[in-house]
Design a protein around this motif. Structure first.
Motif, PDB file in Angstrom:
ATOM      1  N   ASN A  68      58.764 -14.737  23.174  1.00 31.92           N
ATOM      2  CA  ASN A  68      58.043 -15.854  22.577  1.00 31.92           C
ATOM      3  C   ASN A  68      56.848 -16.300  23.422  1.00 31.92           C
ATOM      4  O   ASN A  68      56.321 -17.403  23.227  1.00 31.92           O
ATOM      5  N   VAL A  69      56.412 -15.449  24.356  1.00 31.84           N
ATOM      6  CA  VAL A  69      55.211 -15.730  25.145  1.00 31.84           C
ATOM      7  C   VAL A  69      54.131 -14.714  24.769  1.00 31.84           C
ATOM      8  O   VAL A  69      54.387 -13.506  24.760  1.00 31.84           O
ATOM      9  N   VAL A  70      52.933 -15.227  24.463  1.00 31.22           N
ATOM     10  CA  VAL A  70      51.805 -14.376  24.093  1.00 31.22           C
ATOM     11  C   VAL A  70      50.739 -14.492  25.182  1.00 31.22           C
ATOM     12  O   VAL A  70      50.294 -15.606  25.500  1.00 31.22           O
ATOM     13  N   PHE A  71      50.355 -13.365  25.759  1.00 33.50           N
ATOM     14  CA  PHE A  71      49.416 -13.347  26.886  1.00 33.50           C
ATOM     15  C   PHE A  71      48.012 -13.017  26.391  1.00 33.50           C
ATOM     16  O   PHE A  71      47.795 -11.972  25.765  1.00 33.50           O
ATOM     17  N   ASN A  72      47.055 -13.895  26.701  1.00 33.11           N
ATOM     18  CA  ASN A  72      45.659 -13.683  26.322  1.00 33.11           C
ATOM     19  C   ASN A  72      44.788 -13.799  27.570  1.00 33.11           C
ATOM     20  O   ASN A  72      44.535 -14.905  28.059  1.00 33.11           O
ATOM     21  N   GLN A  73      44.342 -12.663  28.092  1.00 29.81           N
ATOM     22  CA  GLN A  73      43.485 -12.682  29.277  1.00 29.81           C
ATOM     23  C   GLN A  73      42.032 -12.865  28.825  1.00 29.81           C
ATOM     24  O   GLN A  73      41.226 -11.939  28.797  1.00 29.81           O
ATOM     25  N   VAL A  74      41.710 -14.096  28.479  1.00 29.14           N
ATOM     26  CA  VAL A  74      40.393 -14.457  27.958  1.00 29.14           C
ATOM     27  C   VAL A  74      40.044 -15.862  28.428  1.00 29.14           C
ATOM     28  O   VAL A  74      40.904 -16.641  28.830  1.00 29.14           O
ATOM     29  N   GLY A  75      38.754 -16.198  28.330  1.00 31.45           N
ATOM     30  CA  GLY A  75      38.313 -17.569  28.463  1.00 31.45           C
ATOM     31  C   GLY A  75      38.140 -18.155  27.075  1.00 31.45           C
ATOM     32  O   GLY A  75      37.919 -17.427  26.109  1.00 31.45           O
ATOM     33  N   VAL A  76      38.232 -19.477  26.958  1.00 34.12           N
ATOM     34  CA  VAL A  76      38.105 -20.141  25.665  1.00 34.12           C
ATOM     35  C   VAL A  76      36.901 -21.076  25.718  1.00 34.12           C
ATOM     36  O   VAL A  76      36.746 -21.855  26.659  1.00 34.12           O
ATOM     37  N   SER A  77      36.053 -20.992  24.686  1.00 35.36           N
ATOM     38  CA  SER A  77      34.829 -21.774  24.680  1.00 35.36           C
ATOM     39  C   SER A  77      34.493 -22.181  23.247  1.00 35.36           C
ATOM     40  O   SER A  77      35.354 -22.162  22.368  1.00 35.36           O
ATOM     41  N   ASP A 118      35.140  -9.970  35.133  1.00 35.68           N
ATOM     42  CA  ASP A 118      34.413 -10.261  33.904  1.00 35.68           C
ATOM     43  C   ASP A 118      35.317 -11.005  32.942  1.00 35.68           C
ATOM     44  O   ASP A 118      36.542 -10.868  32.983  1.00 35.68           O
ATOM     45  N   VAL A 119      34.716 -11.793  32.058  1.00 30.71           N
ATOM     46  CA  VAL A 119      35.488 -12.646  31.156  1.00 30.71           C
ATOM     47  C   VAL A 119      34.990 -12.498  29.723  1.00 30.71           C
ATOM     48  O   VAL A 119      33.791 -12.633  29.458  1.00 30.71           O
ATOM     49  N   GLU A 120      35.912 -12.238  28.818  1.00 35.70           N
ATOM     50  CA  GLU A 120      35.623 -12.345  27.386  1.00 35.70           C
ATOM     51  C   GLU A 120      35.881 -13.780  26.962  1.00 35.70           C
ATOM     52  O   GLU A 120      36.904 -14.370  27.323  1.00 35.70           O
ATOM     53  N   LEU A 121      34.954 -14.362  26.207  1.00 39.05           N
ATOM     54  CA  LEU A 121      35.107 -15.720  25.698  1.00 39.05           C
ATOM     55  C   LEU A 121      35.416 -15.689  24.203  1.00 39.05           C
ATOM     56  O   LEU A 121      34.774 -14.953  23.441  1.00 39.05           O
ATOM     57  N   ILE A 122      36.404 -16.487  23.795  1.00 35.99           N
ATOM     58  CA  ILE A 122      36.766 -16.593  22.387  1.00 35.99           C
ATOM     59  C   ILE A 122      36.812 -18.068  21.998  1.00 35.99           C
ATOM     60  O   ILE A 122      36.750 -18.953  22.848  1.00 35.99           O
ATOM     61  N   THR A 123      36.937 -18.332  20.699  1.00 36.15           N
ATOM     62  CA  THR A 123      37.192 -19.693  20.230  1.00 36.15           C
ATOM     63  C   THR A 123      38.608 -19.751  19.660  1.00 36.15           C
ATOM     64  O   THR A 123      39.143 -18.757  19.157  1.00 36.15           O
ATOM     65  N   LEU A 124      39.198 -20.926  19.710  1.00 36.36           N
ATOM     66  CA  LEU A 124      40.542 -21.082  19.156  1.00 36.36           C
ATOM     67  C   LEU A 124      40.527 -21.023  17.628  1.00 36.36           C
ATOM     68  O   LEU A 124      41.509 -20.594  17.011  1.00 36.36           O
ATOM     69  N   ASP A 125      39.427 -21.439  17.004  1.00 36.34           N
ATOM     70  CA  ASP A 125      39.337 -21.311  15.551  1.00 36.34           C
ATOM     71  C   ASP A 125      39.390 -19.841  15.132  1.00 36.34           C
ATOM     72  O   ASP A 125      40.054 -19.495  14.139  1.00 36.34           O
ATOM     73  N   ASP A 126      38.715 -18.972  15.871  1.00 35.68           N
ATOM     74  CA  ASP A 126      38.782 -17.545  15.577  1.00 35.68           C
ATOM     75  C   ASP A 126      40.176 -16.992  15.874  1.00 35.68           C
ATOM     76  O   ASP A 126      40.709 -16.182  15.110  1.00 35.68           O
ATOM     77  N   TYR A 127      40.761 -17.443  16.964  1.00 38.85           N
ATOM     78  CA  TYR A 127      42.074 -16.938  17.373  1.00 38.85           C
ATOM     79  C   TYR A 127      43.139 -17.260  16.335  1.00 38.85           C
ATOM     80  O   TYR A 127      43.958 -16.405  15.978  1.00 38.85           O
ATOM     81  N   ILE A 128      43.119 -18.474  15.819  1.00 38.80           N
ATOM     82  CA  ILE A 128      44.184 -18.866  14.901  1.00 38.80           C
ATOM     83  C   ILE A 128      44.053 -18.152  13.562  1.00 38.80           C
ATOM     84  O   ILE A 128      45.037 -17.945  12.842  1.00 38.80           O
ATOM     85  N   LYS A 129      42.827 -17.741  13.220  1.00 41.19           N
ATOM     86  CA  LYS A 129      42.655 -16.919  12.016  1.00 41.19           C
ATOM     87  C   LYS A 129      43.381 -15.591  12.174  1.00 41.19           C
ATOM     88  O   LYS A 129      43.975 -15.066  11.228  1.00 41.19           O
ATOM     89  N   ILE A 130      43.328 -15.048  13.382  1.00 43.56           N
ATOM     90  CA  ILE A 130      43.921 -13.735  13.638  1.00 43.56           C
ATOM     91  C   ILE A 130      45.440 -13.808  13.637  1.00 43.56           C
ATOM     92  O   ILE A 130      46.115 -12.967  13.032  1.00 43.56           O
TER      93      ILE A 130
END
Length: 225
Positions: A68-77, A118-130
């Motif tokens: 029940n743990v999901v690992f996301n090696q990303v930055g959020v912006s 290096d860092v990939e940046l994502i948004t939580l709005d995009d993440y929750i769609k996925i």
């Protein structure tokens, strides 16, 4: 000077209560200490967001075998993107090496993540769609100045799912080039929410404007009403 969180936290029970049988997003999970508390209090799932490779490795080791743990090696912006050559020797702030030399050094950051990355940046709005979840009990955000950007990139999520939000107020917001007055106005006008300090007391507009921590950081709770 701020008294928003000078005393021991008396509001933690509500934070942990919002985890029970709920999905939790831990944005800025570091080595997973807060996530451990969320999971111990029966979070349905805990989604970790941590851009530093070695810190994420520690999270993976800590929660090995936890389905029940999901690992996301990303930055959020507030928008997708990328940062290159990030250096924690200056601070925990996600900026390319050399850009924030005047910020105070964080020895703990350098010790845990000495190499640049290096860092990939994502948004939580995009993440929750996925991922497609339709509820969120708690959104914890502790990202050394990116808090304002995380909120803006999660506007649809917040409007639709109305999680409890545990939020750091950080002086680093201004160091990243964003406006602290704009950040304060955003918080005060967040539809469907009130602001409480970590003791459960409502935070007024005048108090937030007078005591925003321009030289440190502290936590507040955004509570859906």
């Amino acid at each position: 000077m701020t008294d928003l969180c000078l005393n021991p936290n008396e509001f933690w029970h509500q934070i942990l209560g919002s985890c029970q049988n709920s999905h939790v997003f831990d944005v800025g999970s570091n080595v997973g200490s807060m996530a451990q508390s969320f999971l111990d209090n029966k979070a349905k799932t805990c989604h970790l967001f941590e851009p530093a490779p070695l810190l994420m490795d520690m999270c993976r080791t800590r929660f090995e075998g936890r389905k029940n743990v999901v690992f996301n090696q990303v930055g959020v912006s507030d928008k997708p993107g990328a940062l290159e050559n990030v250096d924690f020797a200056e601070s925990w702030v996600l900026r390319p090496q050399g850009e924030l030399q005047n910020l105070r050094v964080s020895p703990g950051a350098m010790e845990l993540q000495p190499e640049r990355f290096d860092v990939e940046l994502i948004t939580l709005d995009d993440y929750i769609k996925i991922i497609g979840i339709r509820s969120l009990g708690l959104l914890k955000i502790d990202v050394e100045g990116y808090e304002f950007r995380v909120l803006k990139g999660a506007s649809k999520l917040i409007s639709k799912l109305k999680p409890v939000i545990l939020l750091e107020l950080s002086f680093y917001v201004e160091s990243l080039g964003d406006s602290i007055p704009d950040y304060i106005d955003y918080l005060l006008n967040l539809d469907g929410y009130v602001i409480r300090d970590v003791h459960g007391n409502l935070v007024s507009e005048s108090r937030l404007k007078q005591q925003y921590p321009h030289h440190t950081s502290c936590d507040v709770i955004l509570e859906p009403v």
